[in-house]
Design a protein around this motif. Sequence first.
Motif, PDB file in Angstrom:
ATOM      1  N   TRP A 143      54.484  61.674   9.953  1.00 27.83           N
ATOM      2  CA  TRP A 143      54.535  60.304   9.803  1.00 27.83           C
ATOM      3  C   TRP A 143      53.284  59.653  10.979  1.00 27.83           C
ATOM      4  O   TRP A 143      52.978  58.495  10.770  1.00 27.83           O
ATOM      5  CB  TRP A 143      55.865  59.472   9.717  1.00 27.83           C
ATOM      6  N   PHE A 146      49.768  58.633  10.333  1.00 30.99           N
ATOM      7  CA  PHE A 146      49.666  57.654   9.335  1.00 30.99           C
ATOM      8  C   PHE A 146      50.143  56.343  10.092  1.00 30.99           C
ATOM      9  O   PHE A 146      49.409  54.974   9.914  1.00 30.99           O
ATOM     10  CB  PHE A 146      50.654  57.803   8.153  1.00 30.99           C
ATOM     11  N   LEU A 147      50.888  56.062  10.986  1.00 28.33           N
ATOM     12  CA  LEU A 147      51.586  54.900  11.580  1.00 28.33           C
ATOM     13  C   LEU A 147      50.513  54.546  12.623  1.00 28.33           C
ATOM     14  O   LEU A 147      50.139  53.258  12.831  1.00 28.33           O
ATOM     15  CB  LEU A 147      52.834  55.411  12.268  1.00 28.33           C
ATOM     16  N   LEU A 149      47.163  55.041  12.384  1.00 26.70           N
ATOM     17  CA  LEU A 149      46.096  54.514  11.517  1.00 26.70           C
ATOM     18  C   LEU A 149      46.378  53.347  10.987  1.00 26.70           C
ATOM     19  O   LEU A 149      45.625  52.123  10.960  1.00 26.70           O
ATOM     20  CB  LEU A 149      45.583  55.280  10.230  1.00 26.70           C
ATOM     21  N   ILE A 150      47.830  52.782  10.756  1.00 24.68           N
ATOM     22  CA  ILE A 150      48.158  51.559  10.411  1.00 24.68           C
ATOM     23  C   ILE A 150      48.038  50.650  11.511  1.00 24.68           C
ATOM     24  O   ILE A 150      47.613  49.453  11.299  1.00 24.68           O
ATOM     25  CB  ILE A 150      49.505  51.388   9.650  1.00 24.68           C
ATOM     26  N   VAL A 151      48.453  51.004  12.686  1.00 24.71           N
ATOM     27  CA  VAL A 151      48.493  50.164  13.707  1.00 24.71           C
ATOM     28  C   VAL A 151      47.119  49.661  13.947  1.00 24.71           C
ATOM     29  O   VAL A 151      46.670  48.666  14.383  1.00 24.71           O
ATOM     30  CB  VAL A 151      49.232  50.815  14.971  1.00 24.71           C
ATOM     31  N   ILE A 153      44.244  49.571  12.088  1.00 22.04           N
ATOM     32  CA  ILE A 153      43.832  48.798  10.984  1.00 22.04           C
ATOM     33  C   ILE A 153      44.493  46.992  11.312  1.00 22.04           C
ATOM     34  O   ILE A 153      43.689  46.356  11.338  1.00 22.04           O
ATOM     35  CB  ILE A 153      44.275  49.223   9.790  1.00 22.04           C
ATOM     36  N   VAL A 154      45.587  47.306  11.446  1.00 28.48           N
ATOM     37  CA  VAL A 154      46.143  45.940  11.732  1.00 28.48           C
ATOM     38  C   VAL A 154      45.630  45.265  13.117  1.00 28.48           C
ATOM     39  O   VAL A 154      45.429  44.094  13.143  1.00 28.48           O
ATOM     40  CB  VAL A 154      47.942  46.006  11.846  1.00 28.48           C
TER      41      VAL A 154
END
Length: 161
Positions: A143, A146-147, A149-151, A153-154
């Motif tokens: 995980w 993925f996390l 990458l999300i951070v 992007i945000v």
Amino acid sequence: MDHSRARYPFSIVWTPIPLLTWLFPIIGHMGICMSSGVIRDFAGPYFVSEDNMGFGRPTKYWRLDPSKVKGGPATWDRAVVEASEEYKGRMHNLCCDNCHSHVAMALNLMEYDNSSSWNMVTLCFLSLFHSKYVSFGAWLKTWLPFLVLIVIIVLTVYFTI
């Protein structure tokens, strides 16, 4: 279960695929274990690996019930070997005939849980809900990319607004 030797008798095992799992954490590489815990996985075209998963040691396992196989451990092992022999003659296709399909064939051959309709989609979702991580580090391996990458992007969206 023997995590140090990666032995998971009567189990389906899973490990992340770099880049692909980072983008889609439910997608990964799957194998099935013999009654002894030795892992078999369809690791590439015309190749079924034995005890050396294509993308590293398992991060998750889903222990199945050998009493749900008519004939017990001998039938389980025979089905895994038969599916492996079949897949040694197949071309790997990421979307249609892959490691999940190999595991599904083994379960269909042994008629696990009185079913011969196992498929890669069913296995993907059942594995997602029934599997256990071998350790917290294994959870992170799955995980954390993925996390991150999300951070990213945000934060990018937040600071460009």
